[in-house]
Design a protein around this motif. Structure first.
Motif, PDB file in Angstrom:
ATOM      1  N   GLN A   9       0.825  -1.209   0.000  1.00 16.57           N
ATOM      2  CA  GLN A   9       0.000   0.000   0.000  1.00 16.57           C
ATOM      3  C   GLN A   9       0.864   1.268   0.000  1.00 16.57           C
ATOM      4  O   GLN A   9       0.560   2.231  -0.692  1.00 16.57           O
ATOM      5  N   GLN A  10       1.946   1.260   0.762  1.00 21.78           N
ATOM      6  CA  GLN A  10       2.845   2.416   0.761  1.00 21.78           C
ATOM      7  C   GLN A  10       3.492   2.613  -0.606  1.00 21.78           C
ATOM      8  O   GLN A  10       3.635   3.747  -1.080  1.00 21.78           O
ATOM      9  N   ILE A  11       3.870   1.516  -1.250  1.00 19.26           N
ATOM     10  CA  ILE A  11       4.454   1.599  -2.589  1.00 19.26           C
ATOM     11  C   ILE A  11       3.421   2.159  -3.562  1.00 19.26           C
ATOM     12  O   ILE A  11       3.712   3.067  -4.352  1.00 19.26           O
ATOM     13  N   MET A  12       2.196   1.653  -3.504  1.00 19.19           N
ATOM     14  CA  MET A  12       1.137   2.120  -4.394  1.00 19.19           C
ATOM     15  C   MET A  12       0.832   3.602  -4.163  1.00 19.19           C
ATOM     16  O   MET A  12       0.681   4.370  -5.119  1.00 19.19           O
ATOM     17  N   ARG A  17       1.327   9.086  -6.385  1.00 17.06           N
ATOM     18  CA  ARG A  17       1.753  10.475  -6.213  1.00 17.06           C
ATOM     19  C   ARG A  17       2.822  10.836  -7.233  1.00 17.06           C
ATOM     20  O   ARG A  17       2.809  11.930  -7.798  1.00 17.06           O
ATOM     21  N   ALA A  18       3.764   9.930  -7.464  1.00 23.62           N
ATOM     22  CA  ALA A  18       4.820  10.182  -8.447  1.00 23.62           C
ATOM     23  C   ALA A  18       4.231  10.338  -9.853  1.00 23.62           C
ATOM     24  O   ALA A  18       4.620  11.236 -10.606  1.00 23.62           O
ATOM     25  N   LEU A  19       3.288   9.477 -10.202  1.00 30.30           N
ATOM     26  CA  LEU A  19       2.683   9.557 -11.532  1.00 30.30           C
ATOM     27  C   LEU A  19       1.913  10.866 -11.701  1.00 30.30           C
ATOM     28  O   LEU A  19       1.956  11.473 -12.770  1.00 30.30           O
ATOM     29  N   CYS A 134      12.345   8.181  -3.585  1.00 27.74           N
ATOM     30  CA  CYS A 134      12.501   9.348  -2.710  1.00 27.74           C
ATOM     31  C   CYS A 134      11.253   9.577  -1.867  1.00 27.74           C
ATOM     32  O   CYS A 134      11.357   9.934  -0.691  1.00 27.74           O
ATOM     33  N   LEU A 135      10.092   9.373  -2.446  1.00 32.65           N
ATOM     34  CA  LEU A 135       8.861   9.517  -1.672  1.00 32.65           C
ATOM     35  C   LEU A 135       8.797   8.488  -0.548  1.00 32.65           C
ATOM     36  O   LEU A 135       8.347   8.785   0.551  1.00 32.65           O
ATOM     37  N   LEU A 136       9.261   7.290  -0.833  1.00 32.71           N
ATOM     38  CA  LEU A 136       9.208   6.218   0.170  1.00 32.71           C
ATOM     39  C   LEU A 136      10.260   6.370   1.260  1.00 32.71           C
ATOM     40  O   LEU A 136       9.978   6.128   2.435  1.00 32.71           O
ATOM     41  N   PHE A 137      11.480   6.751   0.887  1.00 30.33           N
ATOM     42  CA  PHE A 137      12.600   6.671   1.827  1.00 30.33           C
ATOM     43  C   PHE A 137      13.246   8.017   2.164  1.00 30.33           C
ATOM     44  O   PHE A 137      14.227   8.054   2.906  1.00 30.33           O
ATOM     45  N   ARG A 171       4.250  11.783   3.475  1.00 28.45           N
ATOM     46  CA  ARG A 171       4.369  11.162   4.782  1.00 28.45           C
ATOM     47  C   ARG A 171       4.131   9.667   4.591  1.00 28.45           C
ATOM     48  O   ARG A 171       3.579   9.013   5.456  1.00 28.45           O
ATOM     49  N   VAL A 172       4.542   9.167   3.428  1.00 27.87           N
ATOM     50  CA  VAL A 172       4.312   7.768   3.086  1.00 27.87           C
ATOM     51  C   VAL A 172       4.870   6.840   4.156  1.00 27.87           C
ATOM     52  O   VAL A 172       4.258   5.864   4.529  1.00 27.87           O
TER      53      VAL A 172
END
Length: 190
Positions: A9-12, A17-19, A134-137, A171-172
């Motif tokens: 879910q965090q990846i999705m 958001r990236a797309l 970058c959004l994830l980590f 805040r992923v």
């Protein structure tokens, strides 16, 4: 690392958001028909992977091809990881259909994940994955993402960072962080 550092879910969430940031950039470049892609992820040394559709891709034939390419990019990167490859660009062979678009993210003690994408131009696929990382980590991955983006010569990643639609890091992962819009000598226009 017994448990993955991120959930599906965090990846999705990060991928969506990236797309949302990348699509207007593609449209500026005349690619109005690009609406989505397939994202594959796996946690090495596992060879098992999961693939998800991000955005819209109505053509079933293209869907099938993009799923296969996304999975191939990740599997190829895993195969070449023992040679120090961080991206599938390093084993790219356009003439036989081996494209860029996979990135291995290794943050010692936190995560080892390969993410790959297919459905956009290969540079956009790869930069989409870098931005999603970058959004994830957050700050733990930012310097490596900058380095890989600069090495590739593609500008999608840097345009994504400077896009008005790009908000500070998600805040992923549940922690506040922010994107600094310049790294080293590379300015991103902000």
């Amino acid at each position: 690392m017994n448990q993955p550092a991120v959930t599906a879910q965090q990846i999705m969430d990060a991928a969506n958001r990236a797309l949302a940031v990348l699509l207007p950039i593609l449209k500026e470049k005349g690619m109005e028909d690009k609406e989505g892609l397939y994202l594959t992820y796996q946690f090495p040394p596992d060879i098992m992977s999961a693939t998800m559709k991000v955005g819209n891709m109505p053509d079933p034939e293209k869907q099938e091809k993009c799923i296969e390419k996304s999975q191939e990019k990740g599997a190829r990167l895993l195969q070449f990881s023992d040679q120090g490859h961080k991206t599938s660009r390093e084993s790219r062979d356009f003439e036989i259909g081996k494209y860029a678009g996979a990135v291995r993210i290794v943050i010692p003690g936190l995560v080892d994940i390969i993410m790959s994408a297919s459905g956009l131009p290969e540079d956009a696929d790869e930069d989409f994955v870098l931005y999603t990382g970058c959004l994830l980590f957050g700050d733990k991955y930012q310097a490596e993402a900058y380095r890989l983006a600069e090495k590739s010569g593609s500008d999608y990643f840097f345009r994504m960072l400077s896009a008005k639609a790009a908000e500070p890091y998600a805040r992923v992962m549940g922690n506040e962080s922010h994107i600094s819009h310049a790294s080293g000598s590379r300015e991103t226009g902000v």
